[in-house]
Write a protein that holds these residues in place. Structure first.
Motif, PDB file in Angstrom:
ATOM      1  N   VAL B 207      31.824 -26.186 -25.750  1.00 48.40           N
ATOM      2  CA  VAL B 207      33.171 -26.026 -25.201  1.00 48.40           C
ATOM      3  C   VAL B 207      33.218 -26.453 -23.734  1.00 48.40           C
ATOM      4  CG1 VAL B 207      35.001 -24.395 -24.701  1.00 48.40           C
ATOM      5  CG2 VAL B 207      33.756 -24.217 -26.839  1.00 48.40           C
ATOM      6  N   ALA B 208      32.405 -25.811 -22.912  1.00 48.77           N
ATOM      7  CA  ALA B 208      32.533 -26.023 -21.467  1.00 48.77           C
ATOM      8  C   ALA B 208      31.961 -27.367 -21.033  1.00 48.77           C
ATOM      9  CB  ALA B 208      31.865 -24.878 -20.718  1.00 48.77           C
ATOM     10  N   PHE B 228      37.108 -16.237 -24.515  1.00 44.05           N
ATOM     11  CA  PHE B 228      36.631 -16.440 -25.881  1.00 44.05           C
ATOM     12  C   PHE B 228      36.296 -15.110 -26.541  1.00 44.05           C
ATOM     13  CE2 PHE B 228      33.251 -17.137 -28.956  1.00 44.05           C
ATOM     14  CZ  PHE B 228      33.823 -18.114 -29.749  1.00 44.05           C
ATOM     15  N   PHE B 229      35.516 -14.287 -25.870  1.00 41.15           N
ATOM     16  CA  PHE B 229      35.077 -13.042 -26.497  1.00 41.15           C
ATOM     17  C   PHE B 229      36.227 -12.050 -26.626  1.00 41.15           C
ATOM     18  CE2 PHE B 229      30.848 -14.640 -25.701  1.00 41.15           C
ATOM     19  CZ  PHE B 229      30.196 -14.206 -26.834  1.00 41.15           C
ATOM     20  N   ARG B 311      50.241 -21.040 -30.278  1.00 42.11           N
ATOM     21  CA  ARG B 311      49.262 -21.316 -31.336  1.00 42.11           C
ATOM     22  C   ARG B 311      48.538 -20.046 -31.766  1.00 42.11           C
ATOM     23  NH1 ARG B 311      46.657 -24.715 -28.840  1.00 42.11           N
ATOM     24  NH2 ARG B 311      47.727 -26.559 -29.598  1.00 42.11           N
ATOM     25  N   LEU B 312      48.003 -19.330 -30.787  1.00 39.76           N
ATOM     26  CA  LEU B 312      47.241 -18.127 -31.124  1.00 39.76           C
ATOM     27  C   LEU B 312      48.150 -17.079 -31.765  1.00 39.76           C
ATOM     28  CD1 LEU B 312      44.568 -16.656 -31.017  1.00 39.76           C
ATOM     29  CD2 LEU B 312      45.119 -15.896 -28.728  1.00 39.76           C
ATOM     30  N   PHE B 313      49.293 -16.864 -31.146  1.00 39.45           N
ATOM     31  CA  PHE B 313      50.246 -15.871 -31.665  1.00 39.45           C
ATOM     32  C   PHE B 313      50.631 -16.204 -33.105  1.00 39.45           C
ATOM     33  CE2 PHE B 313      54.887 -15.737 -32.392  1.00 39.45           C
ATOM     34  CZ  PHE B 313      55.037 -14.384 -32.635  1.00 39.45           C
ATOM     35  N   ALA B 357      39.913 -16.441 -37.332  1.00 33.26           N
ATOM     36  CA  ALA B 357      39.658 -15.595 -36.169  1.00 33.26           C
ATOM     37  C   ALA B 357      38.697 -16.297 -35.224  1.00 33.26           C
ATOM     38  CB  ALA B 357      39.086 -14.253 -36.613  1.00 33.26           C
ATOM     39  N   PHE B 358      37.632 -16.876 -35.803  1.00 33.25           N
ATOM     40  CA  PHE B 358      36.675 -17.586 -34.965  1.00 33.25           C
ATOM     41  C   PHE B 358      37.288 -18.891 -34.450  1.00 33.25           C
ATOM     42  CE2 PHE B 358      33.245 -20.549 -34.280  1.00 33.25           C
ATOM     43  CZ  PHE B 358      32.410 -19.821 -33.462  1.00 33.25           C
ATOM     44  N   LEU B 359      37.942 -19.595 -35.354  1.00 31.60           N
ATOM     45  CA  LEU B 359      38.479 -20.914 -35.031  1.00 31.60           C
ATOM     46  C   LEU B 359      39.510 -20.837 -33.908  1.00 31.60           C
ATOM     47  CD1 LEU B 359      37.872 -23.637 -36.315  1.00 31.60           C
ATOM     48  CD2 LEU B 359      40.016 -23.448 -37.531  1.00 31.60           C
ATOM     49  N   GLN B 360      40.386 -19.842 -33.978  1.00 28.97           N
ATOM     50  CA  GLN B 360      41.434 -19.753 -32.964  1.00 28.97           C
ATOM     51  C   GLN B 360      40.862 -19.385 -31.609  1.00 28.97           C
ATOM     52  OE1 GLN B 360      44.470 -20.836 -33.025  1.00 28.97           O
ATOM     53  NE2 GLN B 360      44.088 -21.507 -35.106  1.00 28.97           N
ATOM     54  N   ALA B 361      39.873 -18.485 -31.613  1.00 23.00           N
ATOM     55  CA  ALA B 361      39.221 -18.160 -30.342  1.00 23.00           C
ATOM     56  C   ALA B 361      38.577 -19.414 -29.773  1.00 23.00           C
ATOM     57  CB  ALA B 361      38.177 -17.069 -30.546  1.00 23.00           C
ATOM     58  N   PHE B 362      37.943 -20.188 -30.665  1.00 23.09           N
ATOM     59  CA  PHE B 362      37.275 -21.422 -30.248  1.00 23.09           C
ATOM     60  C   PHE B 362      38.294 -22.436 -29.720  1.00 23.09           C
ATOM     61  CE2 PHE B 362      36.186 -25.667 -32.095  1.00 23.09           C
ATOM     62  CZ  PHE B 362      35.312 -26.051 -31.089  1.00 23.09           C
ATOM     63  N   ILE B 363      39.404 -22.598 -30.447  1.00 17.97           N
ATOM     64  CA  ILE B 363      40.389 -23.608 -30.061  1.00 17.97           C
ATOM     65  C   ILE B 363      41.045 -23.234 -28.731  1.00 17.97           C
ATOM     66  CG2 ILE B 363      42.650 -24.547 -30.685  1.00 17.97           C
ATOM     67  CD1 ILE B 363      41.714 -24.682 -33.541  1.00 17.97           C
TER      68      ILE B 363
END
Lengths: 169, 390
Positions: B207-208, B228-229, B311-313, B357-363
């Motif tokens: 990511v970074a 992210f976390f 997006r997240l919402f 859940a993982f994907l959205q945190a990642f995106i």
């Protein structure tokens, strides 16, 4: 109108407020006490691994160099050993030959000495025998002469005979 | 670390597959929303009819009556009490700031013994109207002018759940940070530490670093990791249907808005000169094009965080709605046999939600990193090209 219908898209100020506080607390506390030490530890470990790999590569190269050196040394040592063995063989052969020669010379000398001694002793013995024979002859001759020359006439005859013989010589 | 590296190519290979799944999901959501909108309008029409008939009709409303939209929205919305089981729930504190100062009381005061909303008399008269605290006048009607002065800073279900996730994050991450101190750098990570490390490495390496660059990313790592976390924990907590979870924090627009604003602030504070130049006076373009592009680029500055927010919402809310509506099928058909279809589907969607859940945190994190990367990027070569054009 749409926003009024759906309360889901209306942000509550309360959650915004508490979330800002929570996020800032997390950012500060985790940033200081979790992310910093964790990232530092990971970085340290990675650089440690990299260093270790580099070191291992270097050591490998060193070992290869040492192996080459060892092989060269070994080859040299083998060569030297061969030379040494050859030289030793030559030396020993020479020594054996010398010893043989010396032994032969000695043998010859001893043989010569022995022959000389034998000849001398033989001669001595011959001389002794001659002497004894001579003295025996003389003794016998003396006895014979004494018997034959017991009378005067015979004596004189004989002397005369001898004297004749001398004159002839 | 090794395990995780194995995971990445699989992830990449499956990405197309995941995307197609997501498309399928989007389709499902679209169908459902159409259905929901129709039912919303229906229920509104019904309510209007009911309102016209007066309170008598309300009183006649039987306990067996079931309104799908209401049920689902109730589960998705924030609340002043946290339902545990049966008739047991935690009444969370209400904190109000009005012109007369702060006021704290239990949300228990908002309902009577029959769980019907009642007026609480504090500094003002407060009442829950559609789940939100409002000021009412003596006759119990909404006082719009006074309600605008009201700041509701209550510890609601979402706020409490947020605190739970903050607590979990602090415990988990501080203990794994302590593990590094204890076992030292040289030894392999163990337990919780070995679970967290691949995720941290993933954020750093996938990511970074690719978006911001190895040199600059170090400065933004704490921010990205925290975002992210926080999102990941809340996404997972939201998937748990009972007490410690159950709240819909990351599917709440206030939550995503706060994070998007944080990203907006960080991006614009770290933006360099060339970033602003590219927004207001795009180099290498004709002056008319520059004038044309400037407003578009300026709008882009705001749409980026707004897209993050929505997006997240939308993703998390849609997932919750989907699972809830599948479960609601049982009540719609009023037969237990509907669960034969509803439960496997709910489980299937639940599994997709785990991925989401993982994907959205990642995106969210990746886009935040990308925006930061765009704002801090150096444009040396392009600047020279622009000069050459002139």
């Amino acid at each position: 109108m749409l926003l009024e219908i759906n309360p889901l898209v209306l942000p509550d100020i309360g959650l915004v407020f508490w979330n800002t506080i929570a996020f800032l607390i997390l950012l500060i506390v985790l940033g200081k006490f979790a992310w910093k030490p964790i990232l530092k530890a990971i970085h340290d470990r990675e650089s440690g691994i990299e260093e270790a790999l580099l070191k291992a590569d270097k050591m490998k190269a060193d070992i290869t160099a040492m192996q080459n050196e060892n092989e060269a040394l070994l080859a040299k040592a083998r060569e030297e050993r061969a030379i040494l063995i050859k030289e030793a063989k030559e030396a020993s052969e020479k020594m054996v030959a010398e010893a043989k020669d010396k032994a032969k010379a000695e043998y010859d000398r001893i043989l010569a000495d022995a022959q000389l001694a034998i000849t001398q002793q033989k001669n001595a013995a011959l001389i002794d025998v001659k002497n004894q024979v001579g003295s025996l002859v003389i003794e016998v001759a003396e006895k014979v002469l004494r018997k034959e020359l017991s009378n005067k006439a015979d004596q004189e005859g004989y002397i005369k005979q001898l004297a004749d013989g001398v004159k002839l010589n | 670390m090794h395990n995780f590296n194995c995971f990445i190519p699989i992830f990449a290979a499956n990405f197309e597959h995941i995307m197609s799944l997501l498309r399928l999901k989007t389709l499902l959501i679209a169908c459902f929303s159409l259905f929901a909108v129709l039912s919303v309008t229906n229920s509104f029409a019904n309510e209007n009819a009911v309102a016209a008939e007066g309170h008598v009709a309300n009183a006649e409303k039987k306990e067996g009556d079931f309104n799908v939209t209401e049920t689902i929205l109730e589960h998705i919305k924030d609340d002043h009490s946290w339902h545990l089981w049966g008739h047991t729930s935690i009444h969370l504190p209400v904190i109000l700031k009005t012109s007369k100062g702060f006021e704290v009381f239990s949300s228990e005061k908002f309902v009577n013994e029959h769980h019907e909303p009642v007026v609480y008399k504090g500094n003002f008269d407060y009442k829950l109207i559609e789940g939100k605290t409002k000021i009412v006048d003596e006759s119990g009607n909404l006082d719009v002018a006074a309600s605008k002065q009201l700041w509701d800073l209550s510890i609601t279900k979402n706020v409490a759940s947020l605190f739970v996730s903050v607590f979990i994050l602090l415990v988990v991450l501080l203990s794994s940070a302590a593990a590094y101190k204890k076992t030292g750098v040289k030894s392999a990570p163990k337990g919780l530490q070995s679970f967290m490390e691949p995720i941290i490495l993933f954020v750093r390496d996938e990511v970074a670093v690719p978006n911001i660059g190895a040199k600059k990313s170090g400065k933004y790592m704490p921010f990205l990791l925290t975002i992210f976390f926080l999102i990941l924990t809340n996404n997972f907590l939201g998937l748990i249907p009972f007490f410690p979870g159950g709240a819909n924090v990351s599917g709440n627009i206030a939550f995503t808005m706060t994070l998007a604003v944080c990203v907006f602030i960080v991006v614009n504070l770290s933006a360099n000169k060339s970033y602003w130049e590219h927004i207001f006076w795009m180099p290498g373009m004709h002056w008319s094009m520059k004038l044309f592009l400037a407003p578009i680029e300026l709008i882009g500055v705001f749409t980026k965080p707004i897209s993050l927010m929505i997006r997240l919402f939308a993703n998390i809310t849609a997932g919750h709605i989907l699972v809830l509506s599948l479960i609601c099928l049982i009540f719609i058909f009023k037969t237990v046999f509907a669960s034969a279809i509803a439960v496997p589907f709910a489980v299937f969607i639940g599994l997709i939600e785990l991925l989401v859940a993982f994907l959205q945190a990642f995106i969210f994190t990746m886009l935040a990193a990308m925006y930061i990367g765009m704002a801090t990027e150096e444009h040396h070569h392009e600047a020279h090209e622009g000069a050459a054009h002139h």
